[in-house]
Design a protein around this motif. Structure first.
Motif, PDB file in Angstrom:
ATOM      1  N   THR A  54      43.053  36.968  58.763  1.00 20.27           N
ATOM      2  CA  THR A  54      42.111  37.425  57.741  1.00 20.27           C
ATOM      3  C   THR A  54      41.689  36.301  56.806  1.00 20.27           C
ATOM      4  O   THR A  54      40.867  36.514  55.922  1.00 20.27           O
ATOM      5  CB  THR A  54      42.705  38.590  56.928  1.00 20.27           C
ATOM      6  OG1 THR A  54      43.959  38.179  56.382  1.00 20.27           O
ATOM      7  CG2 THR A  54      42.890  39.809  57.802  1.00 20.27           C
ATOM      8  N   ASP A  73      36.683  41.414  70.786  1.00 16.85           N
ATOM      9  CA  ASP A  73      37.635  41.692  69.710  1.00 16.85           C
ATOM     10  C   ASP A  73      39.054  41.538  70.242  1.00 16.85           C
ATOM     11  O   ASP A  73      39.567  42.426  70.916  1.00 16.85           O
ATOM     12  CB  ASP A  73      37.421  43.114  69.157  1.00 16.85           C
ATOM     13  CG  ASP A  73      36.028  43.301  68.592  1.00 16.85           C
ATOM     14  OD1 ASP A  73      35.590  42.437  67.826  1.00 16.85           O
ATOM     15  OD2 ASP A  73      35.389  44.314  68.923  1.00 16.85           O
ATOM     16  N   ALA A 109      42.990  38.306  64.718  1.00 15.65           N
ATOM     17  CA  ALA A 109      42.239  37.248  64.061  1.00 15.65           C
ATOM     18  C   ALA A 109      42.702  37.211  62.610  1.00 15.65           C
ATOM     19  O   ALA A 109      42.630  38.220  61.909  1.00 15.65           O
ATOM     20  CB  ALA A 109      40.745  37.501  64.146  1.00 15.65           C
ATOM     21  N   ARG A 134      39.922  33.574  60.486  1.00 14.72           N
ATOM     22  CA  ARG A 134      39.737  34.137  61.836  1.00 14.72           C
ATOM     23  C   ARG A 134      40.401  33.327  62.954  1.00 14.72           C
ATOM     24  O   ARG A 134      40.003  33.414  64.099  1.00 14.72           O
ATOM     25  CB  ARG A 134      38.258  34.346  62.145  1.00 14.72           C
ATOM     26  CG  ARG A 134      37.461  35.073  61.114  1.00 14.72           C
ATOM     27  CD  ARG A 134      37.379  36.544  61.214  1.00 14.72           C
ATOM     28  NE  ARG A 134      37.043  37.028  62.524  1.00 14.72           N
ATOM     29  CZ  ARG A 134      37.441  38.199  62.981  1.00 14.72           C
ATOM     30  NH1 ARG A 134      38.185  38.977  62.244  1.00 14.72           N
ATOM     31  NH2 ARG A 134      37.114  38.603  64.173  1.00 14.72           N
TER      32      ARG A 134
END
Length: 174
Positions: A112, A92, A110, A115
């Motif tokens: 929305t 992440d 990332a 990504r």
């Protein structure tokens, strides 16, 4: 004289003698629909445990606190600079930006939309996604330009003993 055979060779009134009438229609439309509904019901019931697990996980996301992770020392992060880190998991990607002496913001970086990675552009004072020219407000993470419609998930941070720590991911609320 020979006797003629004028008899119908089979007892049926037409020539469908090659069809076994008992097995002619094992599955008619009504039977097919019953089977289809039954199969859908089986799939629905079998997915209930997974739905319950997902709901349980989603219900606790707002309060879920992860082990605090050190991001950076205060003296190594000048005002206006950013540092990338991983939180809450190893895959992440996230970004921490120091906006003031005591003001920090952190987001999962990332986009929305699709990504793609989001980058901090210090000179423009904004977060940019280069894939489709998406832009995000650094103060709130809300989209300001491009195709993204949802804000970046915020990571809550704490300053403790001269270092910045990631604490939790703030739940996105529509």
């Amino acid at each position: 004289m020979k006797e003629r055979n004028n008899k119908i060779p089979f007892p049926e009134d037409n020539y469908t003698h090659n069809i076994n009438r008992d097995n002619e229609r094992k599955l008619d439309r009504r039977g097919f629909m019953k089977t289809l509904v039954g199969a859908a019901g089986v799939f629905a019931v079998s997915s209930l445990p997974w739905g319950a697990v997902a709901a349980k996980e989603l219900m606790g996301l707002g309060e879920k606190e992860y082990p605090h992770k050190k991001i950076a020392d205060l003296n190594n992060l000048p005002i206006g600079d950013a540092v990338e880190f991983k939180f809450p998991g190893e895959h992440d990607d996230a970004i921490l930006i120091r906006l003031g002496e005591e003001k920090f913001v952190a987001y999962q970086n990332a986009c929305t939309h699709l990504r793609c990675p989001v980058f901090w552009v210090k000179e423009q004072g904004e977060m940019v996604c280069p894939c489709h020219h998406g832009k995000f407000d650094v103060e709130t993470g809300a989209p300001t330009a491009g195709p993204p419609r949802r804000p970046l998930p915020e990571i809550q941070v704490e300053v403790n003993q001269g270092a910045v720590y990631a604490v939790r991911v703030k739940r996105y609320e529509a």
